[in-house]
Design an enzyme around this catalytic site. Structure first.
Site, mmCIF file in Angstrom:
data_model
loop_
_atom_site.group_PDB
_atom_site.id
_atom_site.type_symbol
_atom_site.label_atom_id
_atom_site.label_comp_id
_atom_site.label_asym_id
_atom_site.label_seq_id
_atom_site.Cartn_x
_atom_site.Cartn_y
_atom_site.Cartn_z
ATOM 1 C CG ASP A 90 -0.413 0.270 2.471
ATOM 2 O OD1 ASP A 90 0.791 0.517 2.527
ATOM 3 O OD2 ASP A 90 -1.167 0.275 3.456
ATOM 4 C CG ASP A 263 -6.072 -5.294 2.904
ATOM 5 O OD1 ASP A 263 -6.831 -4.628 2.170
ATOM 6 O OD2 ASP A 263 -5.581 -4.850 3.946
ATOM 7 C CB CYS A 301 -11.051 -26.458 10.451
ATOM 8 S SG CYS A 301 -9.721 -25.354 9.931
ATOM 9 C CB CYS A 303 -6.068 -24.911 9.762
ATOM 10 S SG CYS A 303 -6.386 -24.908 11.533
ATOM 11 C CB CYS A 306 -8.552 -27.692 13.125
ATOM 12 S SG CYS A 306 -9.272 -26.123 13.641
ATOM 13 C CG HIS A 332 -8.797 -21.814 13.073
ATOM 14 N ND1 HIS A 332 -9.388 -22.942 12.533
ATOM 15 C CD2 HIS A 332 -9.813 -20.917 13.255
ATOM 16 C CE1 HIS A 332 -10.693 -22.750 12.427
ATOM 17 N NE2 HIS A 332 -10.976 -21.529 12.857
HETATM 18 ZN ZN LIG Z 1 -8.622 -24.773 11.867
#
Ligand SMILES: [Zn+2]
Length: 380
Positions: A90, A263, A301, A303, A306, A332
Site C-alpha cells: 500500500d 486484505d 477444518c 488447518c 485443528c 486457523h
Molecule cells: Zn482450523
C-alpha cells in the site's frame, strides 16, 4: 494481466485470474497482511501451505523501519522477507492520515511526524511510488487521502480532489519492472462523489482499482453502499480491491457486489485476543467453556491447528501466555479466510455461488466486538 473467467448470473460476483511476473493469483482472493514485512506470527512456509497466493506489505512502516537502504541492500522486499509469490504494497496514505498525529497537507504530499520518535517526514505521490519501486512489489498502490467516515462533506470533497490530483502524479512516476499500479477511489458514502472520483481515476488508466475510505469506522450498511456507489464505474475487465475489509460474511457479500481482492488484519489481530473465526461466527477460545473441550476449534477444518490440537489445549496455551497458542489461532483464522475464498471460487466455477452465499450469510452470526475492532485502525 487480468482475465475475467466467469461472472455469476445471480449477482455481480466474478471469477478471475490476475497474472503478475511472480505468478498468477486466482480471484476472488484474500491477501494476508504483513504490515512490517511479516504476517504476524506466521512464516512463509505456513502461509504457502494454507494456500496464500499474495500478501501485503506496508510502505509507511517499512520506510520508517528498517528503512529503504536496508531493503535495497537486501535486493528488494521479496528477498528481504523471503517471499517469492506476488506481493502488494500500500502507499502509506492511510497510515499518514490515521497514525501520524501532527500533519500538514501540502500540494504534493503530507508533512508529518513519525509515530515512533516524532522525527519529521514527508510522503507524497512521488515519494510513495519511489519507495514502492525500490521495494519491488508486484502491485503498488497510489498515494491517496483517506478521511474518516464522519468527515464533513467539504473535507470529503477536498480529499477526492487531492486523491485525483495525486493519482495523476503517481501515474507519471516510473515503476519497477513488471510492477502494476492500482488507483484508489475515495468519496465516503456520497454517491455523487464516488462516481466523480471513480470516473476521474479510471480515466487515468491504472492496472486495477481499489475502493478506499471503507473500513474507517462506518456502519456496515454505509460500507456496502460505498462499494455499490463505486463498482458500476469500474471497468469489468480489471481487478477491484476493497481495502481493509472485512469479516468472512462481509467478504462473501462484497464478492457478490463485484469485489475481487481483499486484505484484512482481523484474522491475526483477533487471534492475539484469543478469538477464533468459524463459519458460524467468532468464538473465544480463552472462555471457560473450552476448559475440557477436546474437539478442534472447528470440526472439519483442515488447518494445522485443528488437525493437531484441541480447544482445551489451545485455551491452556493462551492462559499461560505460550506463543504457540497465538500462533495456532493465527494459523486457523488465516486458513479460514483463505478457505472462504477457495469455496467462493469453487462455487463460482460450479455455478452454485447463490446457494453458497445464502447459506453462508444465514449461518454467520456477526460479533459486534469484532466489527468494532476492525475499525480501531487498519494497522496492527
Ligand atoms: Zn482450523
Amino acid at each position: 494481466m487480468f482475465e475475467l473467467l466467469k461472472t455469476d448470473p445471480t449477482s455481480k460476483a466474478r471469477l478471475g485470474r490476475l497474472t503478475s511476473s511472480r505468478g498468477a493469483v486466482d480471484t476472488p482472493v484474500f491477501m494476508p497482511v504483513g504490515t512490517q514485512g511479516s504476517v504476524k506470527a506466521l512464516d512463509p512456509r505456513e502461509l504457502q501451505e494454507m494456500g496464500t497466493q499474495i500478501i501485503l506489505g506496508n510502505t509507511y512502516h517499512l520506510h520508517i523501519r528498517p528503512g529503504l537502504d536496508i531493503i535495497r541492500a537486501a535486493g528488494g522486499l521479496h528477498r528481504f522477507i523471503n517471499w517469492t509469490a506476488p506481493l502488494l504494497t500500500d502507499s502509506g496514505g492511510f497510515q499518514v492520515f490515521s497514525l501520524a498525529k501532527i500533519r500538514k497537507i501540502k500540494a504534493h504530499g503530507v508533512e508529518f511526524r513519525s509515530h515512533l520518535d516524532g522525527s519529521p517526514l514527508f510522503l507524497g505521490p512521488k515519494e510513495a511510488m519511489e519507495i514502492q519501486r525500490e521495494l519491488g512489489s508486484d502491485i503498488a498502490m497510489v498515494f491517496d487521502e483517506c478521511p474518516p467516515h464522519d468527515a464533513p462533506a467539504k473535507e470529503q470533497r477536498l480529499a477526492v480532489e487531492r486523491t485525483i490530483c495525486w493519482a495523476r502524479e503517481c501515474r507519471a512516476q516510473p515503476r519497477a519492472d513488471g510492477q502494476m499500479v492500482f488507483g484508489i477511489v475515495q468519496g465516503g458514502s456520497n454517491a455523487a462523489l464516488r462516481e466523480e472520483c471513480a470516473r476521474a481515476i479510471v480515466a487515468l488508466e491504472f492496472d486495477g482499482y481499489a475502493i478506499g475510505g471503507v473500513s474507517v469506522g462506518e456502519p456496515e450498511d454505509e460500507m456496502m453502499k460505498a462499494i455499490e456507489f463505486t463498482e458500476p464505474f469500474l471497468p469489468a475487465h480489471q481487478p477491484r480491491y476493497a481495502m481493509g475489509l472485512g469479516t468472512p460474511a462481509q467478504m462473501v457479500e462484497l464478492v457478490a457486489r463485484g469485489v475481487d481482492m481483499f486484505d484484512c488484519v482481523l484474522p491475526t489481530r483477533i487471534a492475539r485476543n484469543g478469538t477464533a473465526f468459524t463459519a458460524r461466527g467468532t468464538v473465544s477460545i480463552k472462555a471457560g467453556f473450552n476448559k475440557a473441550d477436546f474437539r478442534p476449534i472447528e470440526e472439519g477444518c483442515e488447518c494445522y491447528a485443528c488437525r493437531n490440537f484441541s480447544r482445551a489445549y489451545l485455551r491452556h496455551l493462551l492462559n499461560v501466555g505460550e506463543i504457540l497458542g497465538l500462533r495456532m489461532l493465527s494459523v486457523h483464522n488465516s486458513h479460514l479466510y483463505l478457505k472462504v475464498m477457495q469455496d467462493i471460487r469453487r462455487h463460482l466455477a460450479a455455478g452454485t455461488f447463490a446457494e453458497f452465499r445464502r447459506e453462508f450469510v444465514a449461518n454467520y452470526v456477526p460479533s459486534q466486538k469484532v466489527l468494532l475492532s476492525r475499525s480501531e485502525s487498519n494497522d496492527e
